[in-house]
Scaffold this motif. Sequence first.
Motif, PDB file in Angstrom:
ATOM      1  N   ILE A  28       0.844  -1.186   0.000  1.00  0.00           N
ATOM      2  CA  ILE A  28       0.000   0.000   0.000  1.00  0.00           C
ATOM      3  C   ILE A  28       0.884   1.242   0.000  1.00  0.00           C
ATOM      4  O   ILE A  28       1.722   1.419   0.886  1.00  0.00           O
ATOM      5  CB  ILE A  28      -0.926   0.006   1.236  1.00  0.00           C
ATOM      6  N   LEU A 245       1.990   2.218  -9.031  1.00  0.00           N
ATOM      7  CA  LEU A 245       0.744   1.458  -9.090  1.00  0.00           C
ATOM      8  C   LEU A 245       0.547   0.878 -10.484  1.00  0.00           C
ATOM      9  O   LEU A 245       0.201  -0.298 -10.648  1.00  0.00           O
ATOM     10  CB  LEU A 245      -0.435   2.361  -8.714  1.00  0.00           C
ATOM     11  N   ASP A 251       0.164  -2.041  -4.711  1.00  0.00           N
ATOM     12  CA  ASP A 251      -1.168  -2.563  -5.026  1.00  0.00           C
ATOM     13  C   ASP A 251      -2.280  -1.542  -4.822  1.00  0.00           C
ATOM     14  O   ASP A 251      -3.386  -1.734  -5.343  1.00  0.00           O
ATOM     15  CB  ASP A 251      -1.466  -3.791  -4.156  1.00  0.00           C
ATOM     16  N   LEU A 252      -2.011  -0.477  -4.068  1.00  0.00           N
ATOM     17  CA  LEU A 252      -3.080   0.468  -3.745  1.00  0.00           C
ATOM     18  C   LEU A 252      -2.485   1.840  -3.474  1.00  0.00           C
ATOM     19  O   LEU A 252      -1.431   1.964  -2.851  1.00  0.00           O
ATOM     20  CB  LEU A 252      -3.860  -0.037  -2.523  1.00  0.00           C
ATOM     21  N   THR A 515      -9.330   6.418  -4.798  1.00  0.00           N
ATOM     22  CA  THR A 515      -8.360   5.350  -4.541  1.00  0.00           C
ATOM     23  C   THR A 515      -8.331   4.414  -5.739  1.00  0.00           C
ATOM     24  O   THR A 515      -9.382   4.077  -6.309  1.00  0.00           O
ATOM     25  CB  THR A 515      -8.737   4.547  -3.280  1.00  0.00           C
ATOM     26  N   TYR A 517      -6.594   0.607  -7.093  1.00  0.00           N
ATOM     27  CA  TYR A 517      -5.927  -0.592  -6.593  1.00  0.00           C
ATOM     28  C   TYR A 517      -5.839  -1.649  -7.693  1.00  0.00           C
ATOM     29  O   TYR A 517      -6.596  -1.634  -8.667  1.00  0.00           O
ATOM     30  CB  TYR A 517      -6.652  -1.158  -5.373  1.00  0.00           C
TER      31      TYR A 517
END
Length: 541
Positions: A28, A245, A251-252, A515, A517
């Motif tokens: 993250i 990303l 991943d996020l 956000t 992801y």
Amino acid sequence: MKKIALIVLVLLTFACSNNKVNKNNIIIGITDEITTLNPMFAFNTNEGEISELLYLQPVKHSWDDKLKLVPKALLAREWKWLDKKSLLLVLKNDLKWSDGKPITVNDIVFSFELYSHPEAKGKFYGMFTNYPSNENGSINSDKAFTIISPDSLKISFAKESSPTLFDVDFPVLPKHYFSGIELAELVNSPKNLKPVSSGPYLLKENSNPLTLTLLPDTTSTFCKPGTRPLEFKVISNYNSGVMQLEFGEIDLFSNLRKADADRLAELPNIATEVVTGRIYDYIGLQLIDWQQFNETNEYKSHKLFGNKKLRTAISSAINRNEIISEVLNGAGTLCNSPVSPLFLESTIPAKDNFDPTSSKALLDELGWKDTDNDGIRDKDGNKLSVRFGLSASNPVMQSVATFVQKYLKDVGIEAVIEPLEYSIYFEKLSKREMDAWVGGWFVPIPMDLLPSWRANLETKNFNFSGYRNNDLEKLLKEYNETETLEKQEKLLGNIHSIFVEEKPAIFLYWLNDITAYNKSVKNIDINPLGVIQYCWEWEKN
């Protein structure tokens, strides 16, 4: 050529570093260095979310689009309301801290006492108003808590309170680990970065503030067979975060700009989620003569902004849609009141009341005219000049202020921008020592607007503008005490209408928190309560 070479270098860097990525971890990207893992001192979003993975609550609320907030047992096995003012909490069997010590209700009592004490200076101070209290605001434990057994606790709330399960939705700290530390010294304790946890994760040894790793605690009740390690990677450069990303380095990543989010959403391996209704920016106007109030506690209308027509004229002069487009790159929606659209489904879509012609007419009606042709309106020998305070460390606020300055100039109002160090800005705001300011505010969940709009300014609250409306306060109290969604929504509609009509502040926009992801991570539920809650239930292909 230099630009092409730089792009090639970046791509090669990512290609080479891909071999070092631990594909077992969920990585993250975060923008702030982690300075504490103690939830009471976790003042930024990342610290708060991470710390609450280590220190669980007796009861935690999850988000439901229809019911809004649903309580879910974590440390508690069950709860029971004995009456409207008394709650019985029973903990799960055989709960243990990560050092093997048992988790008991003594830890709950210790934590809530600590959070409510002013000398501890934690972020939860002031949130225990439904509990019996001592003179300094801390919980009166003799009246509030009855320990029935190590796993059973009766909580007796204050007589005039309206308690809910949110009153026990606070992370619990281990008493045996933190007791004995002087309250004033707790914020600096090394133990804040060496957690003894109750949740599904342990802090990996040798983690550092720039790459912090949480490992599944296989001895925890909450850890599942598929729970993945979490790696929080500090990325100070926004563009680097977006690129990492895109190339699978992380991943996020949150707080994306709309243009980047739109581009990423077109990639087959990336999904995006938008949450709005938690943060709004606004123009604050002082409605009382703050100098007289600070000296005598007497209420007297502000010479300019005590007049609703002048507030309306300023509001009509501001092109909020243009600010959303130019400053936020479209990542915002119009805001007409602090009533979050998350809780008012039937809210009439916010109207853009940009109307400079109407603004000029109102100013003329109030007697503000440019008698000396210098472009600034005047009356009785006084120029219509407004000084706006703002935080110098916030570039968005500075951009907003520049646009507002232009809009007000167009209708004959001089706007002077005064950037201040944040500590000075907030001190002046708290003491009501600014006539006007550009600011932002965070809507709590559950939504409680009363601290920001309480009519009694002599009590400790966040009513910086000095707006006093007893009808509004009555509605806000009634909303807080109402449990049915239908009645809550009706009350919120009335509350919203008062703000639209009275304009105690000029609400600009709700910020969109975007956000993105990697789709290889499953079971993600991004909602107004946060991004990584219940992340021990995530899976990764």
